[in-house]
Design a protein around this motif. Structure first.
Motif, PDB file in Angstrom:
ATOM      1  N   ILE A  13      12.079   9.852  -7.791  1.00  0.00           N
ATOM      2  CA  ILE A  13      12.785  10.867  -6.997  1.00  0.00           C
ATOM      3  C   ILE A  13      11.803  11.585  -6.064  1.00  0.00           C
ATOM      4  O   ILE A  13      12.070  11.750  -4.876  1.00  0.00           O
ATOM      5  N   LEU A  14      10.660  11.999  -6.602  1.00  0.00           N
ATOM      6  CA  LEU A  14       9.661  12.697  -5.786  1.00  0.00           C
ATOM      7  C   LEU A  14       9.116  11.795  -4.677  1.00  0.00           C
ATOM      8  O   LEU A  14       8.902  12.243  -3.550  1.00  0.00           O
ATOM      9  N   ASN A  15       8.900  10.528  -4.987  1.00  0.00           N
ATOM     10  CA  ASN A  15       8.429   9.581  -3.972  1.00  0.00           C
ATOM     11  C   ASN A  15       9.433   9.470  -2.837  1.00  0.00           C
ATOM     12  O   ASN A  15       9.065   9.484  -1.661  1.00  0.00           O
ATOM     13  N   ASN A  16      10.708   9.354  -3.182  1.00  0.00           N
ATOM     14  CA  ASN A  16      11.745   9.249  -2.146  1.00  0.00           C
ATOM     15  C   ASN A  16      11.815  10.507  -1.300  1.00  0.00           C
ATOM     16  O   ASN A  16      11.957  10.443  -0.079  1.00  0.00           O
ATOM     17  N   LYS A  17      11.714  11.669  -1.931  1.00  0.00           N
ATOM     18  CA  LYS A  17      11.769  12.939  -1.201  1.00  0.00           C
ATOM     19  C   LYS A  17      10.582  13.096  -0.252  1.00  0.00           C
ATOM     20  O   LYS A  17      10.709  13.659   0.825  1.00  0.00           O
ATOM     21  N   SER A  18       9.422  12.605  -0.664  1.00  0.00           N
ATOM     22  CA  SER A  18       8.214  12.779   0.150  1.00  0.00           C
ATOM     23  C   SER A  18       8.022  11.662   1.168  1.00  0.00           C
ATOM     24  O   SER A  18       7.134  11.725   2.006  1.00  0.00           O
ATOM     25  N   GLY A  19       8.852  10.624   1.089  1.00  0.00           N
ATOM     26  CA  GLY A  19       8.771   9.539   2.054  1.00  0.00           C
ATOM     27  C   GLY A  19       7.703   8.504   1.741  1.00  0.00           C
ATOM     28  O   GLY A  19       7.278   7.760   2.616  1.00  0.00           O
ATOM     29  N   ILE A  20       7.250   8.453   0.491  1.00  0.00           N
ATOM     30  CA  ILE A  20       6.281   7.435   0.104  1.00  0.00           C
ATOM     31  C   ILE A  20       6.904   6.520  -0.926  1.00  0.00           C
ATOM     32  O   ILE A  20       7.908   6.856  -1.559  1.00  0.00           O
ATOM     33  N   ALA A  21       6.307   5.360  -1.078  1.00  0.00           N
ATOM     34  CA  ALA A  21       6.830   4.411  -2.061  1.00  0.00           C
ATOM     35  C   ALA A  21       5.684   3.602  -2.638  1.00  0.00           C
ATOM     36  O   ALA A  21       4.694   3.336  -1.957  1.00  0.00           O
ATOM     37  N   PHE A  22       5.824   3.232  -3.858  1.00  0.00           N
ATOM     38  CA  PHE A  22       4.856   2.372  -4.525  1.00  0.00           C
ATOM     39  C   PHE A  22       5.560   1.079  -4.895  1.00  0.00           C
ATOM     40  O   PHE A  22       6.710   1.087  -5.312  1.00  0.00           O
ATOM     41  N   THR A  23       4.855  -0.033  -4.735  1.00  0.00           N
ATOM     42  CA  THR A  23       5.458  -1.316  -5.089  1.00  0.00           C
ATOM     43  C   THR A  23       5.309  -1.618  -6.568  1.00  0.00           C
ATOM     44  O   THR A  23       5.948  -2.508  -7.087  1.00  0.00           O
ATOM     45  N   SER A  24       4.463  -0.862  -7.242  1.00  0.00           N
ATOM     46  CA  SER A  24       4.231  -1.085  -8.660  1.00  0.00           C
ATOM     47  C   SER A  24       3.910   0.242  -9.328  1.00  0.00           C
ATOM     48  O   SER A  24       3.292   1.123  -8.725  1.00  0.00           O
ATOM     49  N   TYR A  25       4.308   0.384 -10.549  1.00  0.00           N
ATOM     50  CA  TYR A  25       3.953   1.573 -11.316  1.00  0.00           C
ATOM     51  C   TYR A  25       2.914   1.250 -12.370  1.00  0.00           C
ATOM     52  O   TYR A  25       2.590   2.055 -13.212  1.00  0.00           O
ATOM     53  N   SER A  26       2.383   0.036 -12.314  1.00  0.00           N
ATOM     54  CA  SER A  26       1.316  -0.317 -13.243  1.00  0.00           C
ATOM     55  C   SER A  26      -0.011  -0.266 -12.498  1.00  0.00           C
ATOM     56  O   SER A  26      -0.154  -0.802 -11.411  1.00  0.00           O
ATOM     57  N   HIS A  27      -0.965   0.446 -13.060  1.00  0.00           N
ATOM     58  CA  HIS A  27      -2.254   0.636 -12.425  1.00  0.00           C
ATOM     59  C   HIS A  27      -3.345   0.161 -13.359  1.00  0.00           C
ATOM     60  O   HIS A  27      -3.180   0.150 -14.567  1.00  0.00           O
ATOM     61  N   THR A  28      -4.465  -0.205 -12.759  1.00  0.00           N
ATOM     62  CA  THR A  28      -5.608  -0.617 -13.563  1.00  0.00           C
ATOM     63  C   THR A  28      -6.811   0.210 -13.151  1.00  0.00           C
ATOM     64  O   THR A  28      -6.801   0.891 -12.131  1.00  0.00           O
ATOM     65  N   GLY A  29      -7.848   0.115 -13.914  1.00  0.00           N
ATOM     66  CA  GLY A  29      -9.089   0.792 -13.591  1.00  0.00           C
ATOM     67  C   GLY A  29     -10.044  -0.094 -12.826  1.00  0.00           C
ATOM     68  O   GLY A  29     -11.222   0.202 -12.723  1.00  0.00           O
ATOM     69  N   LEU A  30      -9.544  -1.202 -12.305  1.00  0.00           N
ATOM     70  CA  LEU A  30     -10.411  -2.139 -11.598  1.00  0.00           C
ATOM     71  C   LEU A  30     -10.788  -1.627 -10.220  1.00  0.00           C
ATOM     72  O   LEU A  30      -9.998  -0.962  -9.558  1.00  0.00           O
ATOM     73  N   PRO A  31     -12.006  -1.946  -9.768  1.00  0.00           N
ATOM     74  CA  PRO A  31     -12.376  -1.606  -8.400  1.00  0.00           C
ATOM     75  C   PRO A  31     -11.451  -2.326  -7.418  1.00  0.00           C
ATOM     76  O   PRO A  31     -10.962  -3.422  -7.705  1.00  0.00           O
ATOM     77  N   VAL A  32     -11.212  -1.713  -6.277  1.00  0.00           N
ATOM     78  CA  VAL A  32     -10.321  -2.307  -5.286  1.00  0.00           C
ATOM     79  C   VAL A  32     -11.089  -2.599  -4.006  1.00  0.00           C
ATOM     80  O   VAL A  32     -11.976  -1.845  -3.621  1.00  0.00           O
ATOM     81  N   PRO A  33     -10.766  -3.714  -3.326  1.00  0.00           N
ATOM     82  CA  PRO A  33     -11.426  -4.000  -2.053  1.00  0.00           C
ATOM     83  C   PRO A  33     -10.916  -3.038  -0.984  1.00  0.00           C
ATOM     84  O   PRO A  33      -9.733  -2.745  -0.921  1.00  0.00           O
ATOM     85  N   VAL A  34     -11.813  -2.537  -0.172  1.00  0.00           N
ATOM     86  CA  VAL A  34     -11.450  -1.564   0.856  1.00  0.00           C
ATOM     87  C   VAL A  34     -12.012  -2.021   2.193  1.00  0.00           C
ATOM     88  O   VAL A  34     -13.175  -2.406   2.288  1.00  0.00           O
ATOM     89  N   PHE A  35     -11.167  -1.979   3.211  1.00  0.00           N
ATOM     90  CA  PHE A  35     -11.574  -2.347   4.557  1.00  0.00           C
ATOM     91  C   PHE A  35     -11.044  -1.296   5.518  1.00  0.00           C
ATOM     92  O   PHE A  35      -9.970  -0.754   5.311  1.00  0.00           O
ATOM     93  N   ALA A  36     -11.805  -0.985   6.567  1.00  0.00           N
ATOM     94  CA  ALA A  36     -11.370   0.017   7.529  1.00  0.00           C
ATOM     95  C   ALA A  36     -11.966  -0.282   8.897  1.00  0.00           C
ATOM     96  O   ALA A  36     -12.970  -0.978   9.014  1.00  0.00           O
TER      97      ALA A  36
END
Length: 64
Positions: A13-36
């Motif tokens: 509900i909060l995600n919808n109200k704020s205009g954001i969305a997540f494709t998954s609700y499962s998270h890990t502690g693994l490092p993530v690749p980052v590019f910018a």
């Protein structure tokens, strides 16, 4: 189980109200690749702990 379901519904509900969305609700502690590209992109080359991304963005934007 009921508490987790309630938290998932409230989060949705909060995600919808704020205009954001997540494709998954499962998270890990693994490092993530980052590019910018653009100003400050040199801070975002490689793999980082997901909490480090906030720290780097905070440094660039002056948000504490």
């Amino acid at each position: 189980m009921t508490e987790n379901y309630f938290i998932a519904i409230i989060t949705h509900i909060l995600n919808n109200k704020s205009g954001i969305a997540f494709t998954s609700y499962s998270h890990t502690g693994l490092p993530v690749p980052v590019f910018a590209i653009g100003n400050g992109s040199s801070l975002f080359e490689g793999y980082y702990d997901n909490t480090d991304i906030f720290k780097k963005l905070s440094k660039l934007t002056g948000v504490k």
